[in-house]
Design a protein around this motif. Structure first.
Motif, PDB file in Angstrom:
ATOM      1  N   HIS A   1      61.334 -22.367  28.242  1.00 37.96           N
ATOM      2  CA  HIS A   1      60.397 -22.960  27.292  1.00 37.96           C
ATOM      3  C   HIS A   1      60.918 -23.030  25.849  1.00 37.96           C
ATOM      4  CE1 HIS A   1      59.087 -18.839  26.303  1.00 37.96           C
ATOM      5  NE2 HIS A   1      58.503 -19.344  25.246  1.00 37.96           N
ATOM      6  N   ASP A   2      61.693 -22.041  25.423  1.00 41.50           N
ATOM      7  CA  ASP A   2      62.207 -22.081  24.044  1.00 41.50           C
ATOM      8  C   ASP A   2      63.681 -22.472  23.984  1.00 41.50           C
ATOM      9  OD1 ASP A   2      59.913 -21.562  22.638  1.00 41.50           O
ATOM     10  OD2 ASP A   2      60.119 -19.389  22.714  1.00 41.50           O
TER      11      ASP A   2
ATOM     12  N   ASP B   1      52.312 -17.467  25.512  1.00 40.05           N
ATOM     13  CA  ASP B   1      53.254 -17.543  24.388  1.00 40.05           C
ATOM     14  C   ASP B   1      52.557 -17.100  23.096  1.00 40.05           C
ATOM     15  OD1 ASP B   1      55.997 -18.651  23.525  1.00 40.05           O
ATOM     16  OD2 ASP B   1      54.629 -19.634  22.134  1.00 40.05           O
TER      17      ASP B   1
ATOM     18  N   HIS C   1      61.068 -11.852  24.780  1.00 37.35           N
ATOM     19  CA  HIS C   1      59.937 -12.785  24.708  1.00 37.35           C
ATOM     20  C   HIS C   1      59.897 -13.679  25.956  1.00 37.35           C
ATOM     21  CE1 HIS C   1      57.168 -15.828  23.227  1.00 37.35           C
ATOM     22  NE2 HIS C   1      58.104 -16.744  23.404  1.00 37.35           N
TER      23      HIS C   1
END
Ligand SMILES: [Fe+2]
Ligand SMILES: [Fe+2]
Length: 480
Positions: A254-255, A429, A212
């Motif tokens: 980002h995560d 995303d 991802h």
């Protein structure tokens, strides 16, 4: 000597951190000072004891660059210079004395139609006198013309004593800048390796989450590059090397905050775990035994079996059918006495709440915990002492779940308060979350449908409309 050029070179070399930019500056400035047509830089690799051809410039022709390595030995000019640490000045490489240990390789000239003639090659040594590279200057020019085999004798002249003095005077600062540049390059690569590995480690905790982050990174950069090119739709959007790097870091990280979300919540493939379902199944078996003992009809027993079938199907995170919902309600309301004589339900309140989740595996409480990852991302990154141009990275990175309408998280920003990188990441995303094949119960949405859903999210004030339209209509999503 042209002192302005000298000072400009010295000034730029202490400021440049990017290794490619540094090599480009060293070569172009020194070529101006030495008035020569071409030049190359070799960097010494101590692990392999080789010189790697790292950078080249040629005013006469544009050359396709290909990195290659040569051994440090006496057979080539650069190899000889690295080995002996001595400078070499040659007026015509085609007329080298046969007694010289090195000879000039004419292959490149033959293939390109160039004519290499005069050369000034000197070693770059660090403060301890260890070789770090070789600088090669080619064809000092008498006239500002492209060099050809026909005009080389007229246009090209030999390097002279002044050039040698100039080269020697510059070598210290070039060496220092190169050493700093390579150190910076190594540190940056180490840092990038570290954050990439860390985000991969975080991904491995997510069901079907692998890939991802890298997809968000790749697609966001493609989208941003295309937006930069389109001056009509995005006239004010520009992405220079440093800004592109910032966006890339934001995507990779980002995560990051998911590291703080409990595995029991993150790693949910079904609404209830296998052991939890096992306990429920034993309750059904116990009730079945009790019904049989009481002489219940086969019809009642079959009804119970039917309820169990629906309850076990409801555990899979697909759409909850009305049959399943009805069976869950019946099981939740069904009371019986366990082997200790205690009052029990076939489904406890918590089990009922989890199994009643429609299309997914997470309850509202789970979702709130997962949403906290954006705040965690901000807080973790904010504890890092970023260099000045990355000071806003923590905030930008955390903005990938903000909504244009202001009801997103973690900051609840709206419209222009959201950084454009946050808006870009939000679109990519969302797309990846919808369309990626995760290998879990969650089925990917077909790409066309995912695009429609993005447009709907833009209409609903969640995603930036211009970016969604650009992403969908220009088929950016197909580029990975
Ligand atoms: Fe996220
Ligand atoms: Fe994400």
């Amino acid at each position: 000597m042209d002192y302005r050029n000298f000072l400009e070179l010295a000034y730029s070399l202490v400021r440049i951190r990017d290794l490619d930019k540094l090599l480009d500056t060293i070569l172009s400035r020194l070529r101006i000072m030495l008035n020569c047509d071409a030049g190359s830089i070799f960097i010494y690799n101590e692990d392999t004891d080789e010189l790697t051809f790292k950078y080249t410039q040629n005013d006469t022709m544009e050359l396709p660059f290909k990195e290659f390595s040569i051994p440090v030995n006496k057979s080539s000019i650069a190899g000889y210079v690295a080995l002996t640490k001595k400078m070499i000045m040659v007026s015509d490489v085609y007329k080298l004395d046969r007694n010289y240990p090195f000879q000039f390789n004419k292959t490149f000239d033959r293939m390109s139609g160039y004519r290499t003639k005069s050369m000034l090659v000197f070693p770059i040594l660090d403060i301890n006198g260890t070789i770090t590279g070789v600088l090669q200057f080619i064809n000092k020019k008498r006239q500002p013309l492209p060099v050809t085999p026909e005009n080389a004798s007229r246009v090209v002249m030999a390097f002279n004593k002044d050039d040698e003095v100039l080269a020697k005077s510059m070598i210290g600062i070039v060496s220092l800048a190169l050493e700093n540049g390579m150190l910076y390059d190594k540190m940056e690569k180490m840092w990038e390796g570290f954050i990439t590995t860390t985000s991969q480690a975080i991904e491995s905790r997510l069901p079907g989450g692998r890939g991802h982050t890298s997809r968000v990174e790749t697609l966001s950069l493609i989208l941003a590059d295309e937006m930069t090119k389109d001056e009509e739709v995005f006239p004010d959007f520009q992405l220079d090397v440093d800004e592109r790097k910032k966006l890339r870091y934001a995507c990779i990280l980002h995560d990051y905050g998911k590291i703080a979300v409990r595995e029991a919540v993150l790693q949910k493939y079904t609404k209830l775990s296998e052991p939890e379902m096992e306990v429920i199944s034993y309750r059904f078996k116990l009730v079945k035994t009790q019904l049989k003992a009481k002489g219940a009809s086969q019809e009642d027993i079959d009804k119970l079996t039917g309820i169990w079938d629906n309850v076990s199907m409801a555990n899979i995170p697909d759409r909850l059918t009305s049959n399943m919902a009805a069976a869950l309600k019946k099981a939740h309301n069904f009371r019986f006495k366990d082997i200790d004589g205690q009052d029990q339900r076939l489904l406890t309140d918590d089990e009922y709440e989890y199994l009643m989740v429609d299309n997914g595996v997470h309850t509202d409480q789970d979702k709130a915990e997962i949403e906290e990852h954006a705040r965690h991302t901000y807080e973790f990154l904010n504890a890092v002492p970023w260099v000045k141009n990355l000071a806003d990275l923590p905030e930008i990175t955390a903005m990938h779940h903000e909504n244009i309408s202001g009801d997103g998280y973690p900051f609840g920003l709206s419209g222009d308060e959201i950084h454009i990188y946050g808006k870009i990441m939000a679109v990519v995303d969302s797309f990846d979350t919808l369309a990626a094949k995760t290998g879990t119960y969650k089925k990917p949405v077909p790409v066309d449908e995912a695009c429609e859903l993005l447009k709907q999210q833009a209409k609903d004030g969640k995603l930036d409309k211009d970016i969604v339209d650009f992403f969908v209509d220009r088929h950016i999503y197909r580029r990975v």
